[in-house]
Scaffold this active site. Structure first.
Site, PDB file in Angstrom:
ATOM      1  N   LYS A 243       0.863  -1.184   0.000  1.00  0.00           N
ATOM      2  CA  LYS A 243       0.000   0.000   0.000  1.00  0.00           C
ATOM      3  C   LYS A 243       0.898   1.232   0.000  1.00  0.00           C
ATOM      4  O   LYS A 243       1.669   1.438   0.928  1.00  0.00           O
ATOM      5  CB  LYS A 243      -0.918   0.006   1.217  1.00  0.00           C
ATOM      6  CG  LYS A 243      -1.954   1.126   1.166  1.00  0.00           C
ATOM      7  CD  LYS A 243      -2.891   1.065   2.360  1.00  0.00           C
ATOM      8  CE  LYS A 243      -4.029   2.065   2.184  1.00  0.00           C
ATOM      9  NZ  LYS A 243      -3.576   3.453   1.954  1.00  0.00           N
TER      10      LYS A 243
ATOM     11  N   ASP B 185       1.953   5.347  -0.168  1.00  0.00           N
ATOM     12  CA  ASP B 185       1.579   6.532   0.602  1.00  0.00           C
ATOM     13  C   ASP B 185       1.715   7.765  -0.280  1.00  0.00           C
ATOM     14  O   ASP B 185       2.679   8.511  -0.197  1.00  0.00           O
ATOM     15  CB  ASP B 185       2.487   6.644   1.834  1.00  0.00           C
ATOM     16  CG  ASP B 185       1.985   7.670   2.830  1.00  0.00           C
ATOM     17  OD1 ASP B 185       0.869   8.181   2.644  1.00  0.00           O
ATOM     18  OD2 ASP B 185       2.714   7.958   3.797  1.00  0.00           O
TER      19      ASP B 185
ATOM     20  N   GLU C  33       3.078   1.489   4.925  1.00  0.00           N
ATOM     21  CA  GLU C  33       1.760   1.868   5.426  1.00  0.00           C
ATOM     22  C   GLU C  33       0.848   0.671   5.615  1.00  0.00           C
ATOM     23  O   GLU C  33       0.014   0.642   6.509  1.00  0.00           O
ATOM     24  CB  GLU C  33       1.101   2.863   4.476  1.00  0.00           C
ATOM     25  CG  GLU C  33      -0.213   3.406   5.009  1.00  0.00           C
ATOM     26  CD  GLU C  33      -0.889   4.366   4.043  1.00  0.00           C
ATOM     27  OE1 GLU C  33      -2.081   4.652   4.240  1.00  0.00           O
ATOM     28  OE2 GLU C  33      -0.242   4.807   3.098  1.00  0.00           O
TER      29      GLU C  33
END
Length: 308
Positions: free
Chosen positions: A29, A31, A153
């Site tokens: 994921k 950022d 993240e």
């Protein structure tokens, strides 16, 4: 044939743990800003998740995408600032945005329209500033824990048997390392002591009926430069009337006393990204830290995320 003008992006449902099994693949994921890249006969458009054209904001990324050997394509990805250790940073993203987007990397994770080529072949040797986001087929929760150990993240997990359908949030799920979310800024409090410009930001989210509900405050994570910038931007949105459906409590178990007469209300148009420890029993955020503004998010779409 030209690609679609804009495709509503597939969004994720928040879950507490990453799923596992043969039907799931997992990706880091990132950022940054969710950006779609539309390429049509060498002309590139960078589109936000709401369809805004941000090509002029990030000319270096658009120029890099224009060098791909393709006539027409529609890519989905995330535009990020990257630290020397390879971890994406929203703070670096915002700093680079202030100087025209130089040094950013566009991580591509989906290909929605192309002249018969697959994504891996298209990005086998990508130009500088473009990267392919590979996926993992290993145990999802083990992959998430590894991502957390590296300071990332979190993880996005995707069903391999589902099409790209923007309104199907069960096909993509996200599991985070930190509690992190977007909130609408509804005002600011006066600063105390030597702190300049503003004390804390008052945060809120919309419920299912569209009411704006108070979520708490954030006062840490902001440099003097950031405080000055926020004060200038929010002052332009000042309004005399509180935009919240219900006034915030003056006293809470955590945090100092809120004096409503010292609160400056604003039109609820600006979205901030916040990290936090948890939601307290009174429905307010605890131990909040300001990460940055999310100009790619519409305030009216901000809801409280609850893990499934």
């Amino acid at each position: 044939m030209s690609p679609p003008k804009w495709i509503k992006p597939q969004l994720c449902k928040l879950v507490a743990k990453a799923p596992s099994g043969p039907l799931w693949v997992h990706e880091i994921k990132f950022d940054g800003y969710r950006i779609a890249a539309r390429i049509d006969q060498g002309a590139v458009q960078l589109l936000t998740r709401s369809g805004l054209d941000w090509t002029a904001k990030y000319p270096a990324t658009a120029a890099a995408l224009a060098t791909l050997k393709v006539e027409s394509a529609y890519l989905d990805g995330e535009l990020c600032g990257v630290r020397p250790d390879g971890v994406t940073s929203f703070e670096l993203m915002q700093q680079a945005s202030d100087r025209g987007g130089a040094g950013l990397v566009y991580f591509v994770f989906d290909l929605l329209d192309l002249d018969g080529q697959d994504l891996a072949a298209l990005l086998e040797k990508p130009p500088d500033g473009i990267a392919f986001s590979a996926h993992e087929t290993s145990d999802g929760e083990a992959f998430r824990r590894a991502a957390c150990r590296h300071g990332l993240e979190g993880v996005v997990s995707k069903r391999v048997d589902r099409r790209y359908l923007p309104d199907d949030r069960s096909a993509w799920v996200k599991s985070k390392c930190l509690n992190r979310g977007e909130f609408v800024i509804t005002g600011w409090s006066d600063p105390e002591g030597s702190r300049p410009f503003l004390g804390s930001l008052l945060l809120a989210y919309h419920d299912d009926d569209g009411r704006l509900l108070y979520a708490g405050r954030v006062g840490t994570g902001m440099s003097q430069k950031t405080l000055a910038f926020l004060h200038r931007r929010l002052a332009l949105l000042a309004v005399p009337k509180m935009p919240l459906a219900v006034p915030p409590p003056r006293e809470t178990r955590f945090g100092g006393r809120l004096v409503l007469s010292k609160v400056h209300w604003v039109r609820p148009e600006v979205v901030a990204e916040i990290t936090y420890l948890t939601w307290a029993e009174d429905g307010l955020l605890r131990h909040t830290v300001f990460v940055g503004l999310r100009d790619d998010k519409l305030a009216r779409e901000v809801r409280r995320e609850r893990p499934a």
